[in-house]
Motif scaffolding. Structure first.
Motif, mmCIF file in Angstrom:
data_model
loop_
_atom_site.group_PDB
_atom_site.id
_atom_site.type_symbol
_atom_site.label_atom_id
_atom_site.label_comp_id
_atom_site.label_asym_id
_atom_site.label_seq_id
_atom_site.Cartn_x
_atom_site.Cartn_y
_atom_site.Cartn_z
ATOM 1 N N UNK A 62 30.932 25.389 0.422
ATOM 2 C CA UNK A 62 30.881 25.020 -0.324
ATOM 3 C C UNK A 62 31.920 24.712 -0.957
ATOM 4 N N UNK A 63 32.332 23.797 -2.329
ATOM 5 C CA UNK A 63 33.728 23.069 -2.290
ATOM 6 C C UNK A 63 33.342 22.815 -3.737
ATOM 7 N N UNK A 64 34.290 23.089 -4.267
ATOM 8 C CA UNK A 64 34.710 22.565 -5.780
ATOM 9 C C UNK A 64 35.525 21.259 -6.252
ATOM 10 N N UNK A 65 34.557 20.183 -6.244
ATOM 11 C CA UNK A 65 35.175 19.151 -6.931
ATOM 12 C C UNK A 65 34.948 17.772 -7.665
ATOM 13 N N UNK A 66 35.548 17.929 -8.680
ATOM 14 C CA UNK A 66 35.688 17.486 -9.711
ATOM 15 C C UNK A 66 34.952 18.319 -10.512
ATOM 16 N N UNK A 67 35.294 19.199 -10.724
ATOM 17 C CA UNK A 67 34.352 20.140 -11.475
ATOM 18 C C UNK A 67 32.827 20.206 -10.978
ATOM 19 N N UNK A 68 32.765 19.909 -9.886
ATOM 20 C CA UNK A 68 30.443 19.927 -9.408
ATOM 21 C C UNK A 68 30.811 21.290 -8.197
ATOM 22 N N UNK A 69 29.977 21.450 -8.138
ATOM 23 C CA UNK A 69 29.685 22.451 -6.826
ATOM 24 C C UNK A 69 29.211 21.860 -5.559
ATOM 25 N N UNK A 70 29.666 21.482 -4.784
ATOM 26 C CA UNK A 70 29.103 20.311 -3.859
ATOM 27 C C UNK A 70 29.089 21.230 -2.548
ATOM 28 N N UNK A 79 36.519 24.041 -20.198
ATOM 29 C CA UNK A 79 37.550 24.816 -20.767
ATOM 30 C C UNK A 79 37.904 26.034 -19.847
ATOM 31 N N UNK A 80 39.097 27.105 -19.815
ATOM 32 C CA UNK A 80 39.161 28.118 -19.059
ATOM 33 C C UNK A 80 38.997 28.140 -18.761
ATOM 34 N N UNK A 81 37.718 28.638 -19.323
ATOM 35 C CA UNK A 81 36.354 30.041 -18.555
ATOM 36 C C UNK A 81 35.124 29.220 -17.525
ATOM 37 N N UNK A 94 33.319 40.494 -6.488
ATOM 38 C CA UNK A 94 34.341 39.777 -8.001
ATOM 39 C C UNK A 94 33.721 39.580 -8.649
ATOM 40 N N UNK A 95 34.662 40.480 -9.208
ATOM 41 C CA UNK A 95 34.511 40.238 -10.868
ATOM 42 C C UNK A 95 33.962 38.894 -11.126
ATOM 43 N N UNK A 96 33.658 37.977 -12.134
ATOM 44 C CA UNK A 96 34.024 36.475 -12.747
ATOM 45 C C UNK A 96 33.485 36.848 -14.755
ATOM 46 N N UNK A 97 34.486 35.707 -14.480
ATOM 47 C CA UNK A 97 34.695 35.850 -16.745
ATOM 48 C C UNK A 97 33.137 35.554 -17.286
ATOM 49 N N UNK A 98 32.290 34.697 -16.469
ATOM 50 C CA UNK A 98 30.837 34.732 -16.845
ATOM 51 C C UNK A 98 30.175 33.604 -16.962
ATOM 52 N N UNK A 99 29.143 32.981 -17.034
ATOM 53 C CA UNK A 99 28.300 32.530 -16.398
ATOM 54 C C UNK A 99 28.826 30.645 -16.683
ATOM 55 N N UNK A 100 28.994 30.186 -15.719
ATOM 56 C CA UNK A 100 29.382 28.592 -15.886
ATOM 57 C C UNK A 100 28.401 28.317 -15.438
ATOM 58 N N UNK A 101 28.405 26.617 -16.298
ATOM 59 C CA UNK A 101 27.989 25.614 -16.610
ATOM 60 C C UNK A 101 27.705 24.809 -15.250
ATOM 61 N N UNK A 102 28.396 24.882 -14.212
ATOM 62 C CA UNK A 102 29.020 23.696 -12.614
ATOM 63 C C UNK A 102 27.623 23.725 -12.636
ATOM 64 N N UNK A 103 27.770 22.030 -12.625
ATOM 65 C CA UNK A 103 26.558 21.145 -11.693
ATOM 66 C C UNK A 103 26.562 21.183 -10.291
ATOM 67 N N UNK A 104 26.021 21.125 -9.782
ATOM 68 C CA UNK A 104 25.408 21.495 -8.358
ATOM 69 C C UNK A 104 24.631 20.512 -7.429
#
Length: 704
Positions: free
Chosen positions: A280-288, A513-515, A377-387
């Protein structure tokens, strides 16, 4: 007063030398040689007689010398009308054609795909630029088994050169932030023998490839590294989004095999050098999300008839080879959403200036406690980053699903339906649903659905394997945007059945956003563009037509020169003559010099004093021979070319002494006429043009 009589000179009046070759007398010598009569000198090598022939230089050396001298001469005394010299004009045409075919056409193709020419983001956007490369599939003995040498070696060299030049333009001109490969890095990688594993796993089932061991695979890895890794490292470091990234760990069926055909030692070797194919790679605010679908394809296939057996603690244990192939990928998919969350959390912490990993609680627990085997691992909430899913084998689609108008080998049968809507089914334009030994055109429907469901929030899929472009939208899978767009990327190699290879440009713009919440109002956060590379076969064809044109022009020129009434001019300029060619002034009377012992007959009109003189003083010693000092005569020089004499070396002509110029000197032979003269002129001009052109061509190849 008595007068001393002298015997005639031993070389006068056509007497012979030691080699019984007739020498010129003073009357036969060409008047343009000089003012003195050459006398016989003993050979430095007493074991061999003096040779009367001048050894001709090799044809290629003579052509190279003439070509260089022509170019140097034209550069020193250049005039505009010199462009009318036919060989020079052809050389210029060839140099321009080669420069365009080897350099400019690649640059122009990539520059036509510049990001700003097709992106549609707002002016203030700073998108992340990604390049997807599919199926380099380095040519090796597995590609064309029956192709003989040197054609096989030339194919390997030119395909490597093509991909190196293309990728070099990609990195220098487009400066992508990230590059992802979509599998099939090699062509026969799955066949080469490994150095570990069981005997039936180490070697290929095909006996033809068992001689290629791990050493050969490592050399192929070196080829791939020189073409792509080294070029990437030499590329520009310009990036709007921090560190540049290149990922090449996604395997293809030519790298590992497919399904049950995957050999575990081969996969371990590939992962050792390229990394895990599931990541899994975070690329341009997308999860590849990269998935090893060639191994996952073993899920659902029939198990092997004879499972692998191994001895553990003295007992025979049956190993389920089929599960060992697909189970690691299956575990990755079931944990991929948690891995996505962890990756997003790490990315957000780095952007906030914090440490990459969160400090965990160091509370001691018993081994029986479940917390000892699970890290939450605790996360700050559900994100909406496209896959975005990366796979080598394309997803399942209904048979006949059209691939669109950009498919090269099989364009659409009709552009649109009668009603104006795109075709819903076009068998010729679609990817055929079929499978065979170590290949499968698409994944099964079950595997494709499982990937979409487990990854979640999939908006785009990028695949390879087919070598041609295909753009479809899947409506049968779960998605948030009403469909999942899948693009099958063209191969970057011109040896994979497509005349115009290519790669895919992907522009990502998804401010968050930061979240991790998206701020984009755009309908889609992904924009793509197919970039086509030059047609290498067309370049070779143009070279062939230019070669035919050059041959015809030089042949017509040779016929015209050979059958022209005007004699052919020498190829060396008169400025380079080492001896005078013509004395245009009036002839002078003979100046006579006599010695005290001259006879009274020396004043006779036909006496020996009218002959040309030597410079050595007279001696009365018979052992040294008799010589004299005849008068010096200056006579008009005929138009003999310096080519007749050759190069002067230590008082010699053509490497021979003055008195060793025989009447059968090759330079004195009569010029051939008719078809032989045409052949000589044609061969000379072809070699002159070819020498300069090949030097320029190989320099272009080396510079690339």
């Amino acid at each position: 007063m008595t007068h001393r009589q002298y015997a005639p000179h031993p070389l006068r009046n056509g007497s012979t030398n030691q080699a019984n070759r007739k020498r010129r007398n003073s009357d036969d010598l060409p008047l343009g040689i000089g003012d003195y009569v050459p006398t016989l000198q003993p050979s430095l090598n007493s074991n061999h007689h003096s040779s009367s022939r001048l050894r001709d230089p090799p044809v290629w050396a003579e052509a190279a010398h003439r070509s260089v001298m022509h170019v140097i001469g034209l550069l020193r005394t250049w005039r505009p009308r010199d462009l009318l010299w036919m060989p020079l004009g052809l050389i210029i045409i060839w140099m321009v054609a080669l420069w365009y075919g080897e350099e400019a056409v690649f640059t122009n193709s990539v520059e036509a795909c510049a990001w700003g020419q097709w992106e549609g983001w707002p002016a203030t956007a700073t998108p992340h630029h990604v390049v997807l490369v599919a199926d380099p599939q380095l040519v090796d003995p597995h590609t064309y088994p029956g192709r003989p040498w040197p054609l096989s070696s030339l194919t390997m060299s030119y395909t490597d050169l093509y991909m190196r030049k293309s990728f070099q333009r990609i990195t220098q001109t487009l400066s992508p932030d990230s590059v992802f490969f979509l599998g099939d890095l090699f062509d026969g990688g799955r066949e080469w023998t490994t150095g570990s594993g069981f005997s039936d796993e180490r070697v290929s089932p095909d006996k033809r490839w068992r001689k290629y061991a791990t050493k050969y695979w490592v050399s192929e890895y070196g080829r791939f590294s020189r073409i792509f890794f080294d070029t990437w490292l030499r590329g520009t470091s310009k990036s709007w989004h921090g560190q540049r990234k290149l990922v090449a760990g996604l395997p293809g069926n030519h790298d590992l095999g497919l399904g049950n055909g995957v050999r575990l030692p081969v996969r371990r070797r590939f992962q050792t050098y390229f990394g895990n194919g599931n990541r899994v790679d975070i690329v341009g605010n997308h999860t590849f999300v990269s998935i090893d679908t060639v191994s996952l394809s073993a899920k659902g296939q029939p198990k092997e008839e004879s499972p692998t057996r191994m001895r553990v603690n003295g007992e025979n244990v049956t190993m389920d080879h089929n599960k060992d192939v697909w189970d690691p990928v299956d575990q990755f998919l079931h944990n991929v959403q948690a891995e996505k969350s962890r990756s997003i959390e790490r990315e957000l912490r780095v952007r906030a200036g914090l440490s990459e990993n969160e400090v965990l609680d160091s509370t001691a627990v018993e081994l029986k406690d479940a917390r000892a085997h699970r890290v939450t691992v605790q996360t700050k909430g559900k994100t909406e980053i496209p896959s975005v899913v990366l796979t080598h084998v394309p997803f399942w689609r209904d048979p006949g699903t059209p691939c669109g108008p950009l498919r090269e080998r099989f364009p659409p049968s009709k552009p649109v339906d009668v009603g104006g809507e795109p075709l819903q089914s076009d068998d010729a334009n679609a990817i055929h649903i079929q499978a065979g030994v170590q290949y499968q055109n698409v994944l099964t429907e079950e595997v494709s659905s499982e990937i979409v469901d487990l990854v979640g929030n999939v908006t785009h899929v990028f695949s390879g394997d087919d070598h041609d472009y295909c753009d479809v939208t899947h409506h049968g899978y779960t998605s948030l945007a009403g469909g999942i767009r899948e693009i099958t990327v063209k191969s970057i190699s011109w040896a994979m059945g497509v005349r115009k290879p290519g790669f895919l440009l992907v522009s990502l713009w998804n401010p968050i956003t930061a979240d991790g919440m998206s701020l984009s109002n755009e309908k889609s956060t992904v924009q793509t563009e197919l970039c086509l590379l030059p047609d290498q076969l067309s370049i070779f064809i143009r070279y062939g037509w230019l070669l035919c044109f050059t041959s015809i022009v030089l042949l017509v020129r040779a016929v015209r020169i050979s059958y022209s009434a005007r004699p052919r001019s020498t190829s060396i300029s008169t400025k380079s003559h080492i001896l005078p060619l013509r004395n245009s002034g009036p002839s002078f009377p003979v100046r006579q010099e006599t010695t005290s012992a001259a006879t009274h007959s020396s004043s006779a009109p036909n006496s020996v004093s009218a002959r040309l003189n030597a410079t050595k003083p007279r001696t009365d010693s018979p052992s040294a021979g008799y010589s004299y000092r005849p008068p010096i005569a200056r006579l008009p020089s005929p138009p003999y070319s310096a080519d007749l004499l050759g190069k002067s070396t230590n008082g010699a002509i053509g490497g021979q002494k003055w008195n060793e110029i025989a009447l059968n000197d090759p330079s004195r032979r009569r010029r051939r006429r008719g078809l032989l003269a045409v052949y000589d002129e044609f061969r000379s001009s072809v070699l002159q043009v070819a020498f300069i052109v090949l030097v320029w061509y190989f320099w272009l190849l080396w510079n690339s």
